[in-house]
Design an enzyme around this catalytic site. Structure first.
Site, mmCIF file in Angstrom:
data_model
loop_
_atom_site.group_PDB
_atom_site.id
_atom_site.type_symbol
_atom_site.label_atom_id
_atom_site.label_comp_id
_atom_site.label_asym_id
_atom_site.label_seq_id
_atom_site.Cartn_x
_atom_site.Cartn_y
_atom_site.Cartn_z
ATOM 1 N N ASP A 75 -56.425 24.839 63.505
ATOM 2 C CA ASP A 75 -55.168 24.736 63.471
ATOM 3 C C ASP A 75 -54.032 24.140 62.690
ATOM 4 O O ASP A 75 -54.432 23.531 62.541
ATOM 5 C CB ASP A 75 -54.763 24.927 64.992
ATOM 6 C CG ASP A 75 -54.579 26.138 66.220
ATOM 7 O OD1 ASP A 75 -55.558 26.900 65.335
ATOM 8 O OD2 ASP A 75 -54.379 26.072 66.990
ATOM 9 N N HIS A 221 -58.155 21.216 64.528
ATOM 10 C CA HIS A 221 -56.838 20.177 64.019
ATOM 11 C C HIS A 221 -57.280 20.540 62.746
ATOM 12 O O HIS A 221 -57.422 18.972 62.545
ATOM 13 C CB HIS A 221 -54.866 20.058 64.697
ATOM 14 C CG HIS A 221 -55.137 20.519 65.687
ATOM 15 N ND1 HIS A 221 -55.439 20.171 67.377
ATOM 16 C CD2 HIS A 221 -53.369 22.044 66.230
ATOM 17 C CE1 HIS A 221 -54.670 21.225 67.516
ATOM 18 N NE2 HIS A 221 -54.048 22.341 67.014
HETATM 19 NI NI NI Z 1 -50.306 24.781 66.204
#
Ligand code: NI
Length: 255
Positions: A75, A221
Site C-alpha cells: 500500500d 507498505h
Molecule cells: Ni494506506
C-alpha cells in the site's frame, strides 16, 4: 446478516420497544444511553473490521483455498526509493504482487507505476489523497478520490483499475455508496504485519509467519525502510514452506 442496515433496523425497533414500554414502566436514561452506546460499538467494530462486511462487501482472503497460495500486497506507493527495490526482489524470486497506489503519488512518480505494470504486477486504487480525515468525507468526495486515482493510473498504464483498498482499512456508509457507483472490488487483508508501526523488521516477519495460511492476503507498505528486508526474508520463507505468491485477482479465483 450483521450488516449496517440490519443492525440499524434492529436497534431502532429496540428503541421504539423501550419507548413503548416506557409508557408503562419507568426506565432511567441509563438504559437509553446504554442502547445507543451498544449501537455505536457495533458501528465502530464494523468500520474498522473489513472482514465483517458491515458496510460493504470486501474480499479479505480466500478461506476456501486449499492450495498453498498467498497474495502479497503493498500500500501507499509508488515510492521513489523503496518501490524499485521491492520490484527487484519480486523479480529475483519470480513472485507477483499487488500494489494499491495513492493517486497523488502516482502523479509524482508515473514512471515507477509503469515499471510495476511492466513487471506483470497488479495495480489497485488506494484513494487520491489518503488523508487522515478521509473517512469523514461524503459520497461525492469519495467518488472524486476514487475516480481521480483511476484516471491517473489509467493515463499511465492504459488500463482501467478494478480493485480498491480503503485507506486504513476503514469503511463507512459514504464509501459504500461511492463503491456502489464506481463498482470497484474492495480488497482488504487477513495477515497484518504492522510494518509501519513496528521498528524491528524481524518482529514484523515473525508476525507474518505466525499468521500465514493458504489463501491469505499479506499487507505491507512499499514506503518503509524495512520493507525490502522484510520482503526478501518473507519470500525465502514462503518458498521454503512451499507457498506460491500470486496476485489478488488470482487468489480470488482460487478454488
Ligand atoms: Ni494506506
Amino acid at each position: 446478516m450483521l450488516n449496517f442496515k440490519n443492525i440499524t433496523i434492529f436497534f431502532i425497533l429496540l428503541f421504539v420497544g423501550f419507548a413503548v414500554l416506557g409508557m408503562f414502566f419507568t426506565f432511567t436514561y441509563f438504559w437509553y444511553l446504554a442502547l445507543i452506546a451498544t449501537y455505536l460499538l457495533f458501528v465502530g467494530y464494523g468500520s474498522f473490521t473489513m472482514s465483517s462486511n458491515f458496510f460493504l462487501k470486501a474480499f479479505t482472503g480466500n478461506k476456501t483455498s486449499k492450495e498453498k497460495v498467498v497474495a502479497v500486497t503493498f500500500d501507499d506507493g509508488p515510492h521513489p526509493e523503496y518501490t524499485p527495490l521491492v520490484l527487484q526482489l519480486l523479480q529475483n524470486h519470480k513472485a507477483f504482487a499487488t500494489f494499491f497506489c495513492i493517486g497523488k503519488e502516482v502523479k509524482k512518480y508515473p514512471e515507477i507505476l509503469k515499471n510495476i505494470k511492466d513487471a506483470g504486477h497488479t495495480i489497485g486504487n488506494h484513494s487520491y489523497s489518503h488523508s487522515t480525515i478521509i473517512d469523514f468525507k461524503g459520497t461525492k468526495c469519495w467518488i472524486e478520490e476514487i475516480e481521480q486515482t483511476d484516471e491517473a493510473i489509467q493515463k499511465n498504464i492504459g488500463e482501467k483499475v478494478k480493485l480498491f483498498r480503503p485507506p486504513y482499512g476503514v469503511t463507512t456508509p459514504h464509501l459504500a455508496k461511492a463503491i456502489e457507483f464506481t463498482r470497484h472490488k474492495v480488497i482488504g487483508w487477513n495477515i497484518r504485519s504492522y510494518d509501519k508501526g513496528i521498528s524491528d523488521p524481524d518482529v514484523i516477519l515473525k508476525r507474518i509467519k505466525k499468521q500465514l495460511k493458504p489463501g491469505g492476503i499479506i499487507l505491507l507498505h512499499d514506503t518503509h525502510v524495512n520493507t525490502p528486508y522484510v520482503l526478501e526474508h518473507l519470500l525465502l520463507f514462503l518458498r521454503k514452506k512451499g507457498y506460491k505468491t500470486v496476485s489478488v485477482n488470482q487468489l480470488l479465483n482460487e478454488k
